[in-house]
Design an enzyme around this catalytic site. Structure first.
Site, PDB file in Angstrom:
ATOM      1  N   LYS A  26       0.793  -1.173  -0.168  1.00  0.00           N
ATOM      2  CA  LYS A  26       0.041   0.123   0.071  1.00  0.00           C
ATOM      3  C   LYS A  26       0.786   1.148  -0.102  1.00  0.00           C
ATOM      4  O   LYS A  26       1.784   1.364   0.774  1.00  0.00           O
ATOM      5  CB  LYS A  26      -0.945   0.075   1.074  1.00  0.00           C
ATOM      6  CG  LYS A  26      -2.169   0.693   1.323  1.00  0.00           C
ATOM      7  CD  LYS A  26      -2.860   0.364   2.421  1.00  0.00           C
ATOM      8  CE  LYS A  26      -4.245   1.322   2.353  1.00  0.00           C
ATOM      9  NZ  LYS A  26      -4.915   1.004   3.815  1.00  0.00           N
TER      10      LYS A  26
HETATM   11  C1  E4P Z   1      -8.220   1.738   3.757  1.00  0.00           C
HETATM   12  O1  E4P Z   1      -7.566   1.235   3.125  1.00  0.00           O
HETATM   13  C2  E4P Z   1      -8.186   2.651   5.073  1.00  0.00           C
HETATM   14  O2  E4P Z   1      -7.341   1.940   5.917  1.00  0.00           O
HETATM   15  C3  E4P Z   1      -9.353   2.987   5.687  1.00  0.00           C
HETATM   16  O3  E4P Z   1     -10.587   2.804   4.808  1.00  0.00           O
HETATM   17  C4  E4P Z   1      -9.375   4.567   6.316  1.00  0.00           C
HETATM   18  O4  E4P Z   1     -10.493   4.723   6.937  1.00  0.00           O
HETATM   19  P1  E4P Z   1     -11.033   5.756   7.951  1.00  0.00           P
HETATM   20  O5  E4P Z   1     -11.160   7.031   7.026  1.00  0.00           O
HETATM   21  O6  E4P Z   1     -12.057   5.392   8.557  1.00  0.00           O
HETATM   22  O7  E4P Z   1      -9.688   5.918   8.727  1.00  0.00           O
END
Ligand code: E4P
Length: 215
Positions: free
Chosen positions: A83
């Protein structure tokens, strides 16, 4: 639409994995910090629990460092997806990873044009953040719709992973818009399985069944 769980909590990941509800997992530095555990250890356990893509995020900002960090993460398991944040440096790293057959997920995407660049860089997945856009009074779901349209127009193979999901309606809208994957927190995943009319219906049927046993 595939369901991923957005979590680094091995207990909840194992729970939903047993239900057969999870096709993959997304983690991020905040979720790893919340788990209170060593990143490598927790990622290894997640890979053993879920047989699908497991996103592991790099914390470096320069493409060379992202590459080195990502290659270390990729050694944990074949299912690890690197990622990478949506920056110019990130796109350089994505191009390098994809040329070596390493899967990538570009995160923190907030515009359709960013998503266009992500697809052109050859990423495996793109993560538009719905909830964080809604938080600033911008329609997050419109972003998913735009990306679906652009990717369809040009037949890009990058999978659209709806992220930052906050409630069940987000999941419904992402499915209607044609997102390939929705990454969902444990609590929200459980919410969509239940309905008050299902509970009420079960209660009525059980009571009627008991009555019929006395006939
Ligand atoms: C996605 O890969 C992220 O880990 C996640 O969806 C972020 O979500 P949040 O905005 O609730 O922190």
């Amino acid at each position: 639409m595939k369901f991923f769980i957005d979590s680094a909590d091995i207990q909840e990941i194992r729970m939903v994995s047993q239900l057969g509800l999870v096709d993959g997992v997304t983690t991020n530095p905040s979720l790893i910090a919340k788990s209170g555990r060593n990143r490598k250890e927790v990622l290894k356990e997640i890979c053993e629990a879920v047989k699908g893509p497991i996103s592991a995020e790099v914390n470096s900002l320069k493409s060379d460092e992202m590459y080195t960090e990502g290659m270390e993460l990729a050694k944990i398991h074949d299912n690890i997806v690197i990622k990478v944040p949506m920056t110019e440096e990130g796109l350089v790293a994505v191009r390098r990873f994809s040329s070596e057959g390493i899967k990538t997920n570009v995160t923190l995407v907030f515009s359709a044009l960013q998503a266009l660049l992500v697809a052109k860089a050859g990423a495996t997945m793109v993560s538009p953040f719905i909830g964080r856009l809604d938080d600033i009074s911008t329609d997050g779901m419109k972003l998913i719709e735009d990306i679906v349209r652009i990717y369809d127009n040009y037949d890009f193979q990058t999978e659209i992973l709806a992220a930052s999901i906050r409630h069940p309606v987000h999941i419904l809208q992402a499915a209607l818009a044609g997102a390939d994957i929705c990454t969902v927190p444990y609590k929200t995943l459980k919410q969509i399985a239940s309905h008050p009319l299902t509970d009420k219906g079960i209660e009525i049927f059980i009571n009627d069944w008991k009555k019929s046993q006395n006939v």
